[in-house]
Design a protein around this motif. Structure first.
Motif, PDB file in Angstrom:
ATOM      1  N   GLN C   4       4.256 -11.985   5.753  1.00  0.00           N
ATOM      2  CA  GLN C   4       3.526 -11.013   6.576  1.00  0.00           C
ATOM      3  C   GLN C   4       4.199  -9.658   6.437  1.00  0.00           C
ATOM      4  O   GLN C   4       5.424  -9.557   6.489  1.00  0.00           O
ATOM      5  N   ARG C   5       3.371  -8.644   6.269  1.00  0.00           N
ATOM      6  CA  ARG C   5       3.927  -7.322   6.023  1.00  0.00           C
ATOM      7  C   ARG C   5       2.989  -6.253   6.580  1.00  0.00           C
ATOM      8  O   ARG C   5       1.773  -6.348   6.407  1.00  0.00           O
ATOM      9  N   GLU C   6       3.556  -5.261   7.201  1.00  0.00           N
ATOM     10  CA  GLU C   6       2.759  -4.105   7.638  1.00  0.00           C
ATOM     11  C   GLU C   6       2.795  -3.040   6.553  1.00  0.00           C
ATOM     12  O   GLU C   6       3.873  -2.695   6.062  1.00  0.00           O
ATOM     13  N   LEU C   7       1.642  -2.540   6.218  1.00  0.00           N
ATOM     14  CA  LEU C   7       1.546  -1.510   5.182  1.00  0.00           C
ATOM     15  C   LEU C   7       0.914  -0.261   5.787  1.00  0.00           C
ATOM     16  O   LEU C   7       0.029  -0.354   6.641  1.00  0.00           O
ATOM     17  N   THR C   8       1.353   0.883   5.337  1.00  0.00           N
ATOM     18  CA  THR C   8       0.759   2.134   5.781  1.00  0.00           C
ATOM     19  C   THR C   8      -0.091   2.693   4.645  1.00  0.00           C
ATOM     20  O   THR C   8       0.411   2.920   3.545  1.00  0.00           O
ATOM     21  N   LEU C   9      -1.363   2.842   4.932  1.00  0.00           N
ATOM     22  CA  LEU C   9      -2.269   3.416   3.929  1.00  0.00           C
ATOM     23  C   LEU C   9      -2.302   4.919   4.107  1.00  0.00           C
ATOM     24  O   LEU C   9      -2.415   5.423   5.232  1.00  0.00           O
ATOM     25  N   LYS C  10      -2.255   5.624   3.018  1.00  0.00           N
ATOM     26  CA  LYS C  10      -2.227   7.090   3.099  1.00  0.00           C
ATOM     27  C   LYS C  10      -3.534   7.601   3.717  1.00  0.00           C
ATOM     28  O   LYS C  10      -4.582   6.951   3.592  1.00  0.00           O
ATOM     29  N   PRO C  11      -3.481   8.745   4.392  1.00  0.00           N
ATOM     30  CA  PRO C  11      -4.696   9.283   5.026  1.00  0.00           C
ATOM     31  C   PRO C  11      -5.802   9.489   3.990  1.00  0.00           C
ATOM     32  O   PRO C  11      -5.545   9.904   2.864  1.00  0.00           O
ATOM     33  N   GLN C  12      -7.018   9.174   4.401  1.00  0.00           N
ATOM     34  CA  GLN C  12      -8.184   9.347   3.542  1.00  0.00           C
ATOM     35  C   GLN C  12      -9.212  10.181   4.291  1.00  0.00           C
ATOM     36  O   GLN C  12      -9.291  10.140   5.516  1.00  0.00           O
ATOM     37  N   ARG C  13     -10.037  10.857   3.563  1.00  0.00           N
ATOM     38  CA  ARG C  13     -11.118  11.598   4.208  1.00  0.00           C
ATOM     39  C   ARG C  13     -12.168  10.595   4.721  1.00  0.00           C
ATOM     40  O   ARG C  13     -12.205   9.449   4.277  1.00  0.00           O
ATOM     41  N   ARG C  14     -13.005  11.046   5.644  1.00  0.00           N
ATOM     42  CA  ARG C  14     -14.069  10.189   6.172  1.00  0.00           C
ATOM     43  C   ARG C  14     -14.907   9.624   5.026  1.00  0.00           C
ATOM     44  O   ARG C  14     -15.353  10.384   4.153  1.00  0.00           O
ATOM     45  N   GLY C  15     -15.108   8.315   5.034  1.00  0.00           N
ATOM     46  CA  GLY C  15     -15.895   7.678   3.989  1.00  0.00           C
ATOM     47  C   GLY C  15     -15.323   6.320   3.625  1.00  0.00           C
ATOM     48  O   GLY C  15     -14.462   5.794   4.322  1.00  0.00           O
ATOM     49  N   PHE C  16     -15.817   5.784   2.518  1.00  0.00           N
ATOM     50  CA  PHE C  16     -15.461   4.429   2.081  1.00  0.00           C
ATOM     51  C   PHE C  16     -14.599   4.542   0.825  1.00  0.00           C
ATOM     52  O   PHE C  16     -14.981   5.208  -0.147  1.00  0.00           O
ATOM     53  N   HIS C  17     -13.456   3.858   0.823  1.00  0.00           N
ATOM     54  CA  HIS C  17     -12.446   4.039  -0.225  1.00  0.00           C
ATOM     55  C   HIS C  17     -11.943   2.702  -0.742  1.00  0.00           C
ATOM     56  O   HIS C  17     -11.533   1.844   0.050  1.00  0.00           O
ATOM     57  N   LEU C  18     -11.919   2.551  -2.044  1.00  0.00           N
ATOM     58  CA  LEU C  18     -11.367   1.337  -2.668  1.00  0.00           C
ATOM     59  C   LEU C  18      -9.848   1.300  -2.492  1.00  0.00           C
ATOM     60  O   LEU C  18      -9.159   2.248  -2.880  1.00  0.00           O
ATOM     61  N   ILE C  19      -9.329   0.192  -1.956  1.00  0.00           N
ATOM     62  CA  ILE C  19      -7.877   0.077  -1.790  1.00  0.00           C
ATOM     63  C   ILE C  19      -7.324  -1.224  -2.384  1.00  0.00           C
ATOM     64  O   ILE C  19      -6.177  -1.584  -2.136  1.00  0.00           O
ATOM     65  N   THR C  20      -8.137  -1.916  -3.165  1.00  0.00           N
ATOM     66  CA  THR C  20      -7.685  -3.206  -3.721  1.00  0.00           C
ATOM     67  C   THR C  20      -6.363  -3.065  -4.452  1.00  0.00           C
ATOM     68  O   THR C  20      -5.414  -3.812  -4.197  1.00  0.00           O
ATOM     69  N   ASP C  21      -6.281  -2.130  -5.375  1.00  0.00           N
ATOM     70  CA  ASP C  21      -5.079  -2.013  -6.201  1.00  0.00           C
ATOM     71  C   ASP C  21      -3.872  -1.610  -5.364  1.00  0.00           C
ATOM     72  O   ASP C  21      -2.760  -2.115  -5.578  1.00  0.00           O
ATOM     73  N   GLU C  22      -4.102  -0.708  -4.397  1.00  0.00           N
ATOM     74  CA  GLU C  22      -3.000  -0.269  -3.535  1.00  0.00           C
ATOM     75  C   GLU C  22      -2.429  -1.443  -2.741  1.00  0.00           C
ATOM     76  O   GLU C  22      -1.202  -1.580  -2.605  1.00  0.00           O
ATOM     77  N   VAL C  23      -3.306  -2.308  -2.249  1.00  0.00           N
ATOM     78  CA  VAL C  23      -2.834  -3.450  -1.456  1.00  0.00           C
ATOM     79  C   VAL C  23      -2.119  -4.466  -2.351  1.00  0.00           C
ATOM     80  O   VAL C  23      -1.028  -4.948  -2.030  1.00  0.00           O
ATOM     81  N   ILE C  24      -2.716  -4.775  -3.486  1.00  0.00           N
ATOM     82  CA  ILE C  24      -2.100  -5.776  -4.378  1.00  0.00           C
ATOM     83  C   ILE C  24      -0.730  -5.302  -4.876  1.00  0.00           C
ATOM     84  O   ILE C  24       0.220  -6.082  -4.971  1.00  0.00           O
ATOM     85  N   ALA C  25      -0.620  -4.009  -5.147  1.00  0.00           N
ATOM     86  CA  ALA C  25       0.652  -3.486  -5.664  1.00  0.00           C
ATOM     87  C   ALA C  25       1.790  -3.689  -4.667  1.00  0.00           C
ATOM     88  O   ALA C  25       2.958  -3.799  -5.059  1.00  0.00           O
ATOM     89  N   SER C 129      -2.605   8.504   8.699  1.00  0.00           N
ATOM     90  CA  SER C 129      -2.444   7.254   7.950  1.00  0.00           C
ATOM     91  C   SER C 129      -2.893   6.084   8.826  1.00  0.00           C
ATOM     92  O   SER C 129      -2.951   6.184  10.046  1.00  0.00           O
ATOM     93  N   ARG C 130      -3.210   4.990   8.174  1.00  0.00           N
ATOM     94  CA  ARG C 130      -3.704   3.805   8.884  1.00  0.00           C
ATOM     95  C   ARG C 130      -2.767   2.640   8.581  1.00  0.00           C
ATOM     96  O   ARG C 130      -2.317   2.474   7.440  1.00  0.00           O
ATOM     97  N   THR C 131      -2.515   1.822   9.581  1.00  0.00           N
ATOM     98  CA  THR C 131      -1.640   0.667   9.406  1.00  0.00           C
ATOM     99  C   THR C 131      -2.468  -0.601   9.260  1.00  0.00           C
ATOM    100  O   THR C 131      -3.391  -0.844  10.048  1.00  0.00           O
ATOM    101  N   ILE C 132      -2.140  -1.374   8.234  1.00  0.00           N
ATOM    102  CA  ILE C 132      -2.746  -2.697   8.100  1.00  0.00           C
ATOM    103  C   ILE C 132      -1.644  -3.755   8.142  1.00  0.00           C
ATOM    104  O   ILE C 132      -0.504  -3.497   7.729  1.00  0.00           O
ATOM    105  N   VAL C 133      -1.993  -4.920   8.671  1.00  0.00           N
ATOM    106  CA  VAL C 133      -1.074  -6.063   8.677  1.00  0.00           C
ATOM    107  C   VAL C 133      -1.641  -7.088   7.703  1.00  0.00           C
ATOM    108  O   VAL C 133      -2.766  -7.562   7.879  1.00  0.00           O
ATOM    109  N   VAL C 134      -0.869  -7.385   6.660  1.00  0.00           N
ATOM    110  CA  VAL C 134      -1.297  -8.357   5.667  1.00  0.00           C
ATOM    111  C   VAL C 134      -0.546  -9.656   5.914  1.00  0.00           C
ATOM    112  O   VAL C 134       0.684  -9.659   6.000  1.00  0.00           O
ATOM    113  N   THR C 135      -1.284 -10.741   6.067  1.00  0.00           N
ATOM    114  CA  THR C 135      -0.673 -12.061   6.250  1.00  0.00           C
ATOM    115  C   THR C 135      -1.164 -12.964   5.121  1.00  0.00           C
ATOM    116  O   THR C 135      -2.370 -13.116   4.922  1.00  0.00           O
ATOM    117  N   ILE C 136      -0.217 -13.512   4.394  1.00  0.00           N
ATOM    118  CA  ILE C 136      -0.548 -14.409   3.291  1.00  0.00           C
ATOM    119  C   ILE C 136       0.017 -15.779   3.619  1.00  0.00           C
ATOM    120  O   ILE C 136       1.152 -15.902   4.060  1.00  0.00           O
TER     121      ILE C 136
END
Lengths: 139, 139, 139
Positions: C4-25, C129-136
């Motif tokens: 389990q890990r908390e990740l901080t996603l960089k601020p994004q402008r309003r809208g829909f943004h692909l983050i697959t690669d950022e999360v997997i990395a 920025s937005r915080t996500i919690v990833v649990t694997i």
């Protein structure tokens, strides 16, 4: 105990379709689990999975009609149109409804409410078969 | 370690209701888990579960008003009407919002954001109690 | 095995943004798992997570435009307005789209369909920025 399996659902016409029995039939190991979770994930962006009423077919018809109002074809601001007028609404419905469902397993069966069933929501006019990944974990 | 428990939520009037504290109070074992996931599943098709703002009651009121616009009563194409005008909109809201939520468990507590709470979304005018199945897994 | 890990996603402008690669990395341990599930949870009520088309940027633009129709600013019945006109629509979008996604892990990778990607849906005009919690969990 983990179990993971890819299943191919037969092509369905555009609309909402009960698939509870089809999915359970492909997972005989469910009966061996006392407690756990089933996760079902659809590998597509123009179809989705939901849980809703399992008895009256008019619910599924009303659902299709209403989602066509919520995500209509031909909105003047759509730019993603080269795959046909049903494509962008299909993507929107997919995000509104969701790509996966998680259902508790209790005493060897899916612990759905009496009136709950699993739906495949097919949002394209001419869809081929759909692949779902079912992951079960329990003990 | 698995824990699964069915809980009965007291009847609520139509609308969006914070139930975070009620659910946590029924799960003292949460405190023993260092890392895990909590899955909460509602066994009904005319109520749903979401996570949203936990502080200002006007958010829950605005949510109720807006979902009544998204899924209005009396749409001329509804055929599933014999259980009352609030029934088919309730099924639609259930699919839009969802029957379950999964929340990370970290260091003995639900790892919600500061402003997040769990809502019971009651979509019927006269609902009785609602059953949820809570499944916790962790270590 | 749990991770389990908390990740901080960089601020994004309003809208829909692909983050697959950022999360997997940020999750090199994924490669070690033969079978499992990844749960990603956003700790906010004015942003959300979905899975949708990963190739054509116009899909993300059309998604933003359409969700602005589904949850418009300035609805006359909104009472929760003191954080700005984009705030209550953001809460509604968050509930329509959802705070988490669960994705199967198979043979060391996320078992997404060919055209599926994970989106951060940013619903505020000026977000930090937005915080996500990833649990694997898996084996």
């Amino acid at each position: 105990m983990w179990l993971q399996r890819e299943l191919t659902l037969k092509p369905q016409r555009r609309g909402f379709h009960l698939i509870t029995d089809e999915v359970i039939a492909l997972l005989p190991e469910l009966r061996l689990m006392n407690v756990g979770l089933l996760h079902v994930f659809i590998q597509h962006t123009s179809a989705s999975l939901t849980i809703n009423e399992n008895a009256d077919p008019t619910v599924r018809c009303d659902m299709e009609r209403h989602f066509n109002v919520l995500a209509p074809e031909g909105a003047p601001y759509f730019k993603h149109t080269y795959e046909g007028p049903d494509d962008m609404p299909a993507h929107i419905k997919s995000t509104l409804i969701g790509a996966s469902q998680t259902i508790p397993i209790t005493a060897g069966r899916l612990n759905l409410g009496t009136w709950q069933g699993l739906y495949l929501c097919e949002h394209r006019d001419s869809a081929s078969s759909r692949t779902i990944v079912v992951t079960i974990q329990g003990e």
